[in-house]
Design a protein around this motif. Sequence first.
Motif, PDB file in Angstrom:
ATOM      1  N   UNK A   2       3.826  -4.410  -6.524  1.00 19.63           N
ATOM      2  CA  UNK A   2       3.807  -3.578  -7.728  1.00 19.63           C
ATOM      3  C   UNK A   2       3.371  -2.153  -7.397  1.00 19.63           C
ATOM      4  N   UNK A   3       3.081  -1.889  -6.127  1.00 21.81           N
ATOM      5  CA  UNK A   3       2.718  -0.542  -5.671  1.00 21.81           C
ATOM      6  C   UNK A   3       3.858   0.022  -4.848  1.00 21.81           C
ATOM      7  N   UNK A   4       3.948   1.361  -4.831  1.00 28.65           N
ATOM      8  CA  UNK A   4       4.969   1.999  -4.006  1.00 28.65           C
ATOM      9  C   UNK A   4       4.653   1.740  -2.534  1.00 28.65           C
ATOM     10  N   UNK A   5       5.556   1.073  -1.847  1.00 21.41           N
ATOM     11  CA  UNK A   5       5.349   0.716  -0.442  1.00 21.41           C
ATOM     12  C   UNK A   5       6.557   1.139   0.376  1.00 21.41           C
ATOM     13  N   UNK A   6       6.299   1.750   1.518  1.00 22.17           N
ATOM     14  CA  UNK A   6       7.381   2.182   2.401  1.00 22.17           C
ATOM     15  C   UNK A   6       7.434   1.272   3.616  1.00 22.17           C
TER      16      UNK A   6
END
Length: 301
Positions: free
Chosen positions: A262-266
């Motif tokens: 649910x978090x922006x992850x690269x």
Amino acid sequence: MNQRLLTGTALALSGVVLAAMQVLHAVQQTRIPVAVAVDALPFAAMGLAVAYAGVWLARDTAFEGATSRVAAWAAGGTVTFAAVAALLLFSQRVTSGSLARASYLTVDLVTVGALAGVLVGLYDARSRSRLRELAAERDRVEAFAGKAADVNNYGRAIASAPSVDGVAAFVVEAFGTMTGMEETAVIRLRDGDAVALANTIRTVPVDVVGSLAQEIRAQEQGAVTVHDRPFPVDIPESVTDCVSAVVLDDEATTTVVISVTTDETTVGEEDQKLLELIVSHASVRMATLDRQSADKEPTGQ
């Protein structure tokens, strides 16, 4: 207007003004073209060099965040050479009749000081930028080395896992460690049914995870895929990213791994390659355990 553009514009205007003053002073001293050229060109060129440096600074984003340092060096160089000019003039006991000549000397030294300060400032900014790049590259290499060590450790653990469920548990842990995604599931698809071998996904309902696994089973075995919205199936809006891979595709049975966050992850290409090594270890071990299980079935009868 941001600081880089403001500082670059100020330097460019200052350089043009200094160059114009040099030409004006040369014309005031003599009307002979050759003498004007010899007197004005060197210092006018320095002023134009300051102007060019200002234009370069305003246009080059590499100096973003370092313009204050360039400006400080430029101001420091200007003040230092102006002080030198003042000391020279005071030591020579300038009379009122030679004040014009004193102003020429002052402008000459200020021009030299401004150019020296700008050049040193640009070099200092470039050096610091390069040091930051090297530090970032060092950190990236260290992080990659740490992840590679994790892959090696997880590979050994997977290779010694006593059951398919054990392999799945290690895969879930490995994907969480490598991607930073805290929710991962290993799903086995057989005869239209989806069975979770290991599952830490709480954001997405179990049946939706199974539907997503059915869509993912068409991927190439061993390849790690990063999914962005829209996802193949309807997933809650809170999920921002998804990573998946087909661990083992054995005729009617397919095993897939899915990670969501649910978090922006690269997840970069290097991370994908490391994850593919984990998937490869898991694929080999699961295939071995499945064969051993199949060989034992007739004996049990």
